[in-house]
Write a protein that holds these residues in place. Sequence first.
Motif, PDB file in Angstrom:
ATOM      1  N   GLN A  63       0.797  -1.218   0.000  1.00 11.34           N
ATOM      2  CA  GLN A  63       0.000   0.000   0.000  1.00 11.34           C
ATOM      3  C   GLN A  63       0.839   1.283   0.000  1.00 11.34           C
ATOM      4  N   PRO A  64       1.808   1.448   0.922  1.00 12.99           N
ATOM      5  CA  PRO A  64       2.629   2.671   0.841  1.00 12.99           C
ATOM      6  C   PRO A  64       3.513   2.694  -0.393  1.00 12.99           C
ATOM      7  N   ILE A  65       3.900   1.513  -0.907  1.00 14.87           N
ATOM      8  CA  ILE A  65       4.716   1.459  -2.129  1.00 14.87           C
ATOM      9  C   ILE A  65       3.921   1.993  -3.315  1.00 14.87           C
ATOM     10  N   PHE A  66       2.684   1.528  -3.471  1.00 14.60           N
ATOM     11  CA  PHE A  66       1.854   2.007  -4.580  1.00 14.60           C
ATOM     12  C   PHE A  66       1.437   3.455  -4.372  1.00 14.60           C
ATOM     13  N   GLY A  67       1.268   3.861  -3.095  1.00 15.35           N
ATOM     14  CA  GLY A  67       0.990   5.273  -2.835  1.00 15.35           C
ATOM     15  C   GLY A  67       2.135   6.150  -3.301  1.00 15.35           C
ATOM     16  N   ALA A  68       3.365   5.711  -3.018  1.00 14.55           N
ATOM     17  CA  ALA A  68       4.541   6.474  -3.444  1.00 14.55           C
ATOM     18  C   ALA A  68       4.691   6.450  -4.966  1.00 14.55           C
ATOM     19  N   ILE A  69       4.407   5.292  -5.597  1.00 15.75           N
ATOM     20  CA  ILE A  69       4.461   5.199  -7.063  1.00 15.75           C
ATOM     21  C   ILE A  69       3.469   6.184  -7.686  1.00 15.75           C
ATOM     22  N   ALA A  70       2.257   6.232  -7.118  1.00 16.67           N
ATOM     23  CA  ALA A  70       1.236   7.143  -7.648  1.00 16.67           C
ATOM     24  C   ALA A  70       1.667   8.589  -7.514  1.00 16.67           C
ATOM     25  N   GLU A  71       2.277   8.938  -6.385  1.00 15.32           N
ATOM     26  CA  GLU A  71       2.685  10.323  -6.167  1.00 15.32           C
ATOM     27  C   GLU A  71       3.930  10.701  -6.970  1.00 15.32           C
ATOM     28  N   LYS A  72       4.719   9.700  -7.346  1.00 17.10           N
ATOM     29  CA  LYS A  72       5.946   9.951  -8.106  1.00 17.10           C
ATOM     30  C   LYS A  72       5.710   9.877  -9.616  1.00 17.10           C
ATOM     31  N   PHE A  73       4.951   8.856 -10.055  1.00 15.87           N
ATOM     32  CA  PHE A  73       4.818   8.597 -11.501  1.00 15.87           C
ATOM     33  C   PHE A  73       3.394   8.785 -12.033  1.00 15.87           C
ATOM     34  N   GLY A  74       2.440   9.004 -11.159  1.00 15.91           N
ATOM     35  CA  GLY A  74       1.071   9.221 -11.617  1.00 15.91           C
ATOM     36  C   GLY A  74       0.130   8.142 -11.108  1.00 15.91           C
ATOM     37  N   ASP A  75      -1.082   8.577 -10.751  1.00 10.66           N
ATOM     38  CA  ASP A  75      -2.071   7.664 -10.189  1.00 10.66           C
ATOM     39  C   ASP A  75      -2.445   6.547 -11.151  1.00 10.66           C
ATOM     40  N   ARG A  76      -2.697   6.900 -12.405  1.00 12.47           N
ATOM     41  CA  ARG A  76      -3.197   5.907 -13.351  1.00 12.47           C
ATOM     42  C   ARG A  76      -2.153   4.845 -13.659  1.00 12.47           C
ATOM     43  N   ARG A  77      -0.886   5.216 -13.701  1.00 13.06           N
ATOM     44  CA  ARG A  77       0.154   4.215 -13.921  1.00 13.06           C
ATOM     45  C   ARG A  77       0.217   3.237 -12.752  1.00 13.06           C
ATOM     46  N   ALA A  78       0.030   3.755 -11.543  1.00 13.12           N
ATOM     47  CA  ALA A  78       0.030   2.880 -10.370  1.00 13.12           C
ATOM     48  C   ALA A  78      -1.147   1.910 -10.415  1.00 13.12           C
ATOM     49  N   ILE A  79      -2.317   2.384 -10.850  1.00 13.37           N
ATOM     50  CA  ILE A  79      -3.508   1.529 -10.921  1.00 13.37           C
ATOM     51  C   ILE A  79      -3.335   0.455 -11.995  1.00 13.37           C
ATOM     52  N   ILE A  80      -2.790   0.825 -13.162  1.00 15.40           N
ATOM     53  CA  ILE A  80      -2.552  -0.157 -14.226  1.00 15.40           C
ATOM     54  C   ILE A  80      -1.595  -1.249 -13.739  1.00 15.40           C
ATOM     55  N   LEU A  81      -0.516  -0.836 -13.101  1.00 12.79           N
ATOM     56  CA  LEU A  81       0.439  -1.805 -12.573  1.00 12.79           C
ATOM     57  C   LEU A  81      -0.234  -2.725 -11.558  1.00 12.79           C
ATOM     58  N   GLY A  82      -1.048  -2.145 -10.684  1.00 15.19           N
ATOM     59  CA  GLY A  82      -1.751  -2.950  -9.690  1.00 15.19           C
ATOM     60  C   GLY A  82      -2.679  -3.969 -10.314  1.00 15.19           C
ATOM     61  N   ALA A  83      -3.437  -3.563 -11.333  1.00 16.06           N
ATOM     62  CA  ALA A  83      -4.370  -4.482 -11.997  1.00 16.06           C
ATOM     63  C   ALA A  83      -3.630  -5.625 -12.687  1.00 16.06           C
ATOM     64  N   LEU A  84      -2.515  -5.311 -13.342  1.00 13.86           N
ATOM     65  CA  LEU A  84      -1.746  -6.355 -14.029  1.00 13.86           C
ATOM     66  C   LEU A  84      -1.182  -7.362 -13.027  1.00 13.86           C
TER      67      LEU A  84
END
Length: 413
Positions: A63-84
């Motif tokens: 959870q904090p890893i994806f939160g940081a990914i979203a804040e660094k690289f963008g929310d939608r990229r984090a969501i796509i990565l999570g879904a895959l």
Amino acid sequence: MTQPQTPLMTPVLIGGCIIIMISFAIRASFGVFQIPIAEEFGWLRAEFSLAIAIQNLAWGIGQPIFGAIAEKFGDRRAIILGALVYAAGLVLSSFAVTPGAHQVLEILVGFGIAGTGFGVILAVVGRAASDENRSLALGVATAAGSAGQVFGAPLAEVLLSFYTWQVVFIIFAGLVLLSLFALPMMRSPAPASRRELEQSMGAALKQAFRDPSFTLIFLGFFSCGYQLAFVTAHFPAMVTEMCGPIAPDGMLAAFGITTTSALGAVAISLIGLANIGGTIAAAWLGKRYSKKYLLASIYMARTVVAAAFILSPITPGSVLLFSLVMGALWLATVPLTSGLIAHIYGLRYMGTLYGIVFFSHQLGSFLGVWLGGALYDLHGDYTLVWWVGVGVGLFSAIVHLPVRERALNLRAA
């Protein structure tokens, strides 16, 4: 800077609700697979329980890893990565034939839930909402997770009557990928004060870690995870084995619920259904009253309800009553906890800070799921692990009381 008010129902909120609803529908269904998988391979209950426990722990770590990914690289990229990652974990799990393989692959599923769940979605929704609507918007998004729970477990139960659990896992992987069609709606501004924009993530984390209130919120979220994950993973099996018989001429039988196994799946659905209203009500109250006192009240109410249930004979009626009452309190803590973090520490790093607090939630989830299976194998029922949940619920009710609810940057003013 004062943020202009926006309508409550925005494309960001609608898209976030769709993604989180599908993600949580699948997550909430894993308890239904407890008995089929254990029976097919002749495993102890603790084997698949440990897999679900690891999934919850990986969710907390991610959870904090994806939160940081979203804040660094963008929310939608984090969501796509999570879904895959989520879909990959489900597909690979469908080919697993050993407890160890399931347990390892549930790490992928847990990380996938982290990328499509509360941490990322609530941060986007929170930033896109106006100050006036933020608490309620967080409540609506959280309630969408409950809506997924309404149909997740019953859908799994129905699919298992036609397909093997392996095929159901693959179907669920497809549903996760389909949720990405809502992603174009997830465009939001990143409202923050000048001070927040200038603050680095490291400085924000250091500031939060030094604040005793952050530690109290972290500790308090532990019991929420313990109770929710235990019930999600073990309540269907608990109802199947410990509940009294369903009357053949009663109301449940008239609705086609003739076995305690079916009642267990319906119980999870009822919890989710009741929580839609409960979560929105908690968010509405959080806009008007102290969030910390509301959180303490919810944890105390859970403690009383859980103690009353286990002290009473477990009947179809008590299962339905418990599901409805506990459901009203189920995820009501999430918009209040996330809203409290946003209020005290600001919006800029809300996803990361909430993710860290959510790790405590998932430590509780790991313990609740794992202890549920381990103590069941040891004692043959769930009574002892249920009482542990009552105790940690009381702890959380108490630990929220000293939290300082005033915004951190205003405390010295």
